[in-house]
Enzyme design. Structure first.
Site, PDB file in Angstrom:
ATOM      1  N   ASP A  81       0.845  -1.188   0.000  1.00 22.32           N
ATOM      2  CA  ASP A  81       0.000   0.000   0.000  1.00 22.32           C
ATOM      3  C   ASP A  81       0.887   1.246   0.000  1.00 22.32           C
ATOM      4  OD1 ASP A  81      -2.370   1.604   0.401  1.00 22.32           O
ATOM      5  OD2 ASP A  81      -1.806   1.730   2.512  1.00 22.32           O
TER       6      ASP A  81
ATOM      7  N   ASP B 170      -0.388   5.066   0.879  1.00 26.04           N
ATOM      8  CA  ASP B 170      -0.741   6.016   1.938  1.00 26.04           C
ATOM      9  C   ASP B 170      -0.958   5.288   3.259  1.00 26.04           C
ATOM     10  OD1 ASP B 170      -0.738   7.558  -0.309  1.00 26.04           O
ATOM     11  OD2 ASP B 170      -2.893   7.964  -0.325  1.00 26.04           O
TER      12      ASP B 170
END
Length: 379
Positions: free
Chosen positions: A8, A10
């Site tokens: 991922d 953020d």
């Protein structure tokens, strides 16, 4: 087959503001220590890296592309300079309300990775801070490394998700990239081991790198209490389900539990590279217990502890020595146990606690020194 890390962006590579949108350099902050440990992962370990990110409304008026790409390109360039390169960057632009199959935890943009001849999803991981990253791992047939900062960002999307169903998917829950690196480099030390005889059926579930959680049922409550000490003070996760011929006496249940637990340790320690190998002395009220341990591949026990009571709880005191001898024989370890004191309960409990602390010391690994702790070349 290639192993993958689906990472991922953020909240994982960079921190995430409350408005959940990094649309300017003022909001850009790299996740603590990520730039130290992700390059080590990329350099030292055999994983292909794939960035997977939901960017709500990217390309619309609420999130124009010219506010996204400068920051994105800076992140990618910075990581590349540190030796981190992604083979693919999968970015979904939809909103949560769209319920699009392309949006994490949907896998519509990741279908090429379901090629079982090319990719090893079973031994791959999704690294992310949100619950949707854990669900993505489940949907991919991979495991999750959950960077859980307890922010609960995006949690409302999965309010109907049963957390218990996701527990088997989570291989590691942490907030530190250092722990992620150590876990990926060292691997899991988990085992499920069963020992069945005509007298007993013992099931052991053991995680040497756990949190001290215990679930023990032997039919002997005081014995259960002592085994709980091994988990708690050894910082290992331990489940034991023992069914024995208690209608005869306690002997076989206690003995076979010691054997089964020792066998589980012998198997899960594997090649023993990087372990401390040796391990404790502690007081408990009036008692002092000393346990010296060596997972050196040879069984031997020295026992210097006497008890004046016949039983503590339902457990015969003569079986304390027998339990530790059974463990030593099966785990192929040296044990030297001494205890002194007046209170019999305190005396044996202090022994089990010291035993647990010795185990904790002995099985601890040094990620920067993964060598065999022996001049012989074998343990």
């Amino acid at each position: 087959m290639k192993k993958l890390l689906f990472i991922d962006r953020d909240g994982t590579l960079i921190t995430e503001p409350k408005d959940e949108q990094i649309d300017s350099f003022d909001k850009l902050e790299f996740y603590p220590h990520m730039l130290q440990y992700l390059p080590k992962i990329a350099k030292e370990l055999d994983f292909e890296l794939v960035m997977v990110s939901n960017q709500d409304g990217l390309g619309t008026t609420v999130y124009p592309e010219n506010t996204f790409w400068p920051v994105q390109n800076f992140i990618i360039h910075t990581l590349k300079n540190e030796g981190v390169e992604f083979s693919d960057m999968v970015i979904d632009r939809t909103f949560a309300k769209d319920n699009a199959p392309t949006r994490k935890p949907g896998t519509a943009l990741l279908t090429k990775y379901f090629n079982a001849e090319k990719y090893d999803l079973k031994n791959s991981y999704v690294i992310g801070d949100r619950l949707n990253d854990v669900v993505l791992a489940k949907n991919l047939g991979a495991k999750a490394i959950w960077l859980n900062n307890h922010t609960n960002l995006g949690g409302s999307e999965f309010s109907n998700q049963n957390p218990e169903e996701l527990k088997p998917v989570i291989a590691l829950e942490t907030a530190e990239w250092e722990k992620v690196y150590e876990f990926l480099k060292l691997g899991e030390r988990k085992i499920e081991h069963r020992r069945s005889t005509k007298e007993t059926d013992i099931l052991i579930k053991l995680n040497l790198d756990g949190k001290g959680e215990a679930k023990v049922s032997t039919g002997l409550h005081f014995f259960d209490h002592m085994l709980d000490q091994i988990a708690k003070h050894g910082s290992i996760d331990l489940e034991i389900e023992a069914k024995g011929d208690l209608h005869i006496d306690e002997h076989h249940t206690i003995e076979d539990t010691g054997i089964a637990l020792g066998e589980a340790f012998a198997q899960v320690l594997g090649d023993k590279k990087g372990i401390g190998r040796y391990g404790f002395l502690l007081p408990m009220d009036d008692c002092l217990a000393q346990v010296a341990l060596d997972f050196g591949g040879r069984n031997w026990i020295v026992w210097d502890a006497s008890f004046t009571r016949e039983k503590i709880g339902e457990m015969p005191t003569e079986m304390f020595f027998h339990f530790f001898k059974s463990f030593s024989d099966a785990a192929k370890c040296n044990l030297n146990i001494k205890a002194e004191g007046e209170n019999e309960h305190h005396k044996i409990e202090s022994i089990f606690k010291a035993f647990a602390k010795a185990i904790k010391m002995a099985v601890k690994r040094d990620v920067n020194n993964m060598v065999l702790p022996s001049t012989k070349g074998v343990l």
